[in-house]
Each structure stands twice: as structure tokens, then as C-alpha cells.
Scaffold this motif. Structure first.
Motif: not given
Length: 547
Positions: A328-333, A77, A368
Motif C-alpha cells: 500500500r502506498p505510504r510515506v514513512v517518516k 513506500v 504498514g
């Protein structure tokens, strides 16, 4: 200063020789939750020193290679809008450790020629919290708070870390080839030719490899890539670049930090604990421009203005990557800040989160889901500059005669949604909004709002008094206090301890060597059984040596 209610019910007497039941704590092998995080994971917090937002490849860096951090970001993340606790070292680390921004924390500025600033007995670090919750803990690298004396309230061993190896004060951490380092309560003499980051990597790997059933917390606080730009030998792949010597060595420092991250991840896999571990990587502030390093060459602050010591985005925006094999891979803004770390770690350890913190747990963002959002974020450099962000708006106030401000000071206002580089000051066009933000800023700065939390012990006459403070925001039920040693003793059950309350029990002091007694509290909170344990150390820490 600690504010908040504190009522104490002193429970007379203790019952010797009665076995105390253990709380039902989840094992390290517990099934992962829906977001891929195991229950009560091992936690590795890696803190870089003066690494800019844009100095890793996953955030746009092109001149310095950081393949291991880039892989972490790709597999984990990546937080696009992560903030440090301050634009410089000591207050930033205080915010990270304690969950308070620099408008409330104990340490709000660097010493700047004065004595090294210290944590106090009023401070609860994430090390103390997880240590009491059953984690074995270590701080390796740069602590950043003085004085250089064993056993005092600001020492890492006293503030929650079973093991400490590194620099106590931040000035000492400027020496990459030091004449000594500290291991727990002892100064370990060195030859002045050994590169300290190499020793830190080695000791951190050894800590990960230690056997134990309990989960662990490793706080790996590197002094890379702080100035001076020093590496052993030459600058490696950057030695022939057409840059200045300091810039070549700075790039080599960042690459060395990236390799240290790889070594820790490899150690987790080799020890077969990676699947049960969460790794968090961040920095204490924006990039430096000291002793010949030019951050413009590397675009070290990315699209943001300014760097270390500034409350513009470039001074306080930092990388933040969370990695665990199951997430799980993700980008958090969503914006998060350094002072969110303590409540997040408490949440991950399934321990009650302390009340009255500035931080909010972002655990949900790792899995997530959602997480509470800050109404505003605050940065405070006493007598110099302050800043507040609320949604898209950010206001900055400079003290008189600071950073080019005149005798009346200066106020600036930016819309970060359309102007993340803070180039268009809107304070004259929107004076009411600027005033509103600064009023909120002023209301956010004041005394420490926390109430005491967790277990304390003290010797009173022939007794050892064990006190449990409920410093959370929820009642604790079926509370039993005990003392483990040559014999295990416990007190009767207290049905309920409300937030802000404390209970104390005096236990007969046994004739036993120091360091052998462990206070304990069994209770229920938030629907979970809890077990807090804390070693009772009557005297100063016993000196030891590096193994």
C-alpha cells in the motif's frame, strides 16, 4: 577484527550415501502477507551514485524529469528520512552491504590516493546471506572495492554474488566508456566506445529473464550520475537549456538513470515476476559538485545543508523508495539508514538475522506496521568529521583544521525538528547535551562487533570440512551438515547450536571437478525450517566470458 565467542565442536565421521532431507522452504508463489509482500520475495536493490535527496520529482525536483521514479514513489513506500552509510562512496557501500555503520565496518573511508580498500573474509554481505538462503544472486555495475584480481576475498563472486558484471574498483567506474569491464573472474575487453550503463541495463534485464524456481537478488549498482557528466550523444531534452554543459549532461544522466529503473520494472512485468518482487531504490550519498556541476541549480539536496563528503544532512540524506505491486502506498517518516538493509533483506528472506549489527530490520515499515527504532545513528569519517543523530538532536565534530575548524577542531549541535537545514548551531547554548551526544558517539566507534555467521568450507588433508557458525542471536535446533556432489553425504543431528557456537564435520574428499561440491546445513530457527547451501570452490574462480 571479529569479536565474540566462538566454540567449536568437531563431529567426527560422516555417513556416505544417505539422502539428506530438504528444509521446507516457502515457494515463490506463497500468499502475500497482510502488508502485500510475498513470502521470500525476489529482491532488486538499485543503488544510484551521488544522486541527491532532492534530485527526483517526488522529493521536489522541478528541472529534471524522473517520471518512473516518481511513479515508484507514488505506488510504493517513500522514506522521507533515509540516510546513507557515509557521505562518500566506499564506506557507504560497505555499510549498505554489511549492516555496520562506518564506526564498526571494515571500510571506513575512501582510499584518497592510496590502494583501493577491500572487504575481507570477516565480512558477511547481504549477497552472501541470501545466496546461502537459496537465492540466485547478481551484482551488476559498480562494486567499489579492490583489488582488481579474481578469486580474492573482496571479489563480488567471493562475497556472495553468483554473477558479477561491472567495475571492481571505484576509480575505474569514473570511465563511462571503459576499455574493459569484469565479468566474474575475467576482464572483458571493450572498444572504449560503448556506454557502460547501457551494458549494465542489458545484463540486468537478462538476469531477471532467466528461468529458475529459486528467488533472486539483483544488486544493480549504477555509476549514474557520478562525475564526469558523460552521456552518449547530446543531453537530449536538456541540450537547449541555458545551463552549463556539465549541468545539462548531469540532468541527462539522472534522466538516463530514471529510464534504467523503468527498464528493470518492465523486465519484471514481462517475466511475470513483478508481483513476487520487492524493488528498493536509494543512493550512496548526497549530490556531487564535481567537474562543473552546480547542485544549487537543481536544488539537489532539497532543504538540507551541504552535499557529498559532508556529514551535514545534505551529504547523507538520500532517496529511499520501496516498490512492489502488492504494498500500500505510504510515506514513512521514521529514520532508517543504509546499514538497515542487510537485516531487512534477511528478514524478508526469512533467514536468521545476524547478531551484533548496527542495522535494524525495517520490514514492518514496508507492510504498514512498526519497526524497531534506532537509539542513535552514527557517521564516521576518520581524521575528518563525525556526526551522531539521537531523536531530534544532531551533533557534529570536525577534526582540527578540517572544514574551516581551527587547531582545536569544532563542535556543532542542531535541532533537526526545528532546523532541518542546520543553520542554528546550539552547541554553546546546550554544551551538556552536545557532550552527552559526543560521548555516545565515541562509544559507538570501535572494532567490528560481529561473530561469524553461516557456512564455511576448507580442505584439510583428504577431507572437506564443513563448518556452520551460528552468528545470530537465537539458538538453532536439529542441525544437520551435509555435502552434495556425485554422492550426497550427511552427518548426524546436533540437537542445538547456541549463538556464537560453530559445529564442523569432515567429509571424505571425492575425486570430482572443482566447483561441483555444495555444502549444506538443515536446521530450525525462529520456528522455521532453514536450508543453507554454499558452493565449495577449492581454487580461484574459473574465468569465463560475457554471454
Amino acid at each position: 577484527m571479529i569479536n565474540g565467542p566462538s566454540r567449536r565442536a568437531l563431529l567426527a565421521g560422516a555417513f556416505a550415501g544417505i539422502a539428506m532431507p530438504s528444509a521446507a522452504l516457502p515457494s515463490a508463489e506463497a500468499a502475500a502477507d497482510s502488508g502485500g509482500l510475498p513470502s521470500r520475495p525476489n529482491i532488486v536493490v538499485i543503488l544510484a551514485d551521488d544522486l541527491g535527496w532532492g534530485e527526483i520529482g517526488s522529493q521536489g525536483q522541478r528541472l529534471i524529469s524522473t517520471p518512473n521514479l516518481d511513479r515508484m514513489a507514488a505506488e510504493g513506500v517513500r522514506f522521507e528520512t533515509a540516510y546513507s552509510g557515509a557521505p562518500l562512496c566506499a564506506p557507504s557501500r560497505c555499510a549498505l552491504l554489511t549492516g555496520l555503520h562506518a564506526g564498526h565496518s571494515t571500510v571506513r573511508d575512501n582510499p584518497e590516493g592510496g590502494p583501493q580498500l577491500s572487504l575481507t573474509d570477516a565480512d558477511l554481505t547481504f549477497g552472501e546471506l541470501l545466496q546461502q538462503a537459496g537465492y540466485r544472486t547478481a551484482c551488476i555495475g559498480k562494486w567499489g572495492f579492490g583489488p582488481e584480481v579474481a578469486g580474492q576475498a573482496s571479489h563480488p563472486n567471493v562475497r556472495g554474488f553468483d554473477e558479477f558484471f561491472g567495475y571492481i574498483g571505484h576509480r575505474h567506474a569514473h570511465q563511462y566508456f571503459p576499455k574493459y569491464l569484469w565479468h566474474n573472474g575475467t576482464k572483458v575487453q571493450l572498444d572504449g566506445r560503448t556506454y557502460a550503463p547501457h551494458l549494465f541495463r542489458q545484463r540486468a534485464v537478462e538476469f531477471i529473464q532467466q528461468d529458475g524456481d529459486e528467488p533472486f537478488l539483483l544488486y544493480f549498482a549504477s555509476n549514474l550520475p557520478h562525475s564526469p557528466s558523460v552521456v552518449p550523444g547530446d543531453a537530449g531534452p536538456y541540450e537547449d537549456r541555458p545551463w552549463s554543459g556539465p549541468n545539462r549532461r548531469h540532468a541527462a544522466q539522472v534522466a538516463r538513470l530514471d529510464n534504467d529503473v523503468a527498464a528493470l520494472l518492465r523486465a519484471l512485468r514481462d517475466a511475470d515476476v513483478a508481483k513476487r518482487t520487492l524493488v528498493l531504490f536509494t543512493s550512496d550519498n548526497g549530490p556531487h559538485r564535481e567537474k562543473g556541476v552546480t547542485p544549487e541549480l537543481f536544488d539537489s539536496n532539497g532543504p538540507f545543508r551541504a552535499d557529498k563528503r559532508d556529514v551535514y544532512e545534505g551529504g547523507i540524506r538520500v532517496p529511499l523508495i520501496a516498490w512492489s505491486p502488492g504494498i500500500r502506498p505510504r510515506v514513512v517518516k521514521q529514520p532508517v539508514a543504509a546499514w538497515d538493509l542487510l537485516p531487512t533483506l534477511a528478514d524478508l528472506a526469512e533467514a536468521p538475522v545476524p547478531a551484533n549489527l548496527d542495522g535494524l530490520s525495517f520490514r514492518g515499515l514496508l507492510t504498514g506496521g512498526s519497526a524497531p527504532k534506532h537509539e542513535h545513528l552514527v557517521w564516521n569519517r576518520p581524521r575528518k568529521a563525525q556526526a551522531i543523530r539521537r531523536g531530534r538532536w544532531k551533533a557534529i565534530r570536525f577534526a582540527p583544521n578540517i572544514a574551516g575548524a581551527g587547531p582545536e577542531g569544532r563542535i556543532e549541535l542542531y535541532d533537526l525538528a526545528t532546523d532541518p537545514g542546520e543553520q542554528r548551531d546550539l552547541s554553546l547554548a546546550r554544551p551538556e547535551l552536545a557532550g552527552e551526544l559526543l560521548a555516545t558517539l565515541d562509544a559507538s566507534i570501535g572494532p567490528d562487533p560481529r561473530i561469524p555467521y553461516g557456512l564455511k568450507t576448507e580442505v584439510t588433508g583428504e577431507e572437506i570440512v564443513v563448518t556452520l557458525h551460528n552468528g545470530s542471536s537465537e539458538p538453532w535446533h536439529q542441525v544437520k551438515l551435509g555435502l552434495d556432489g556425485p554422492r550426497r553425504v550427511r552427518a548426524h543431528t546436533v540437537e542445538r547450536v547456541d549463538p556464537g557456537m560453530a559445529i564442523s564435520v569432515g567429509f571424505p574428499r571425492p575425486a570430482t571437478p572443482r566447483g561441483r561440491l555444495v555444502a549444506r546445513a538443515d536446521f530450525e530457527a525462529g520456528g522455521r525450517s532453514q536450508l543453507f547451501r554454499k558452493k565449495h570452490l577449492r581454487n580461484a574462480l574459473t574465468p569465463d566470458i560475457v554471454p
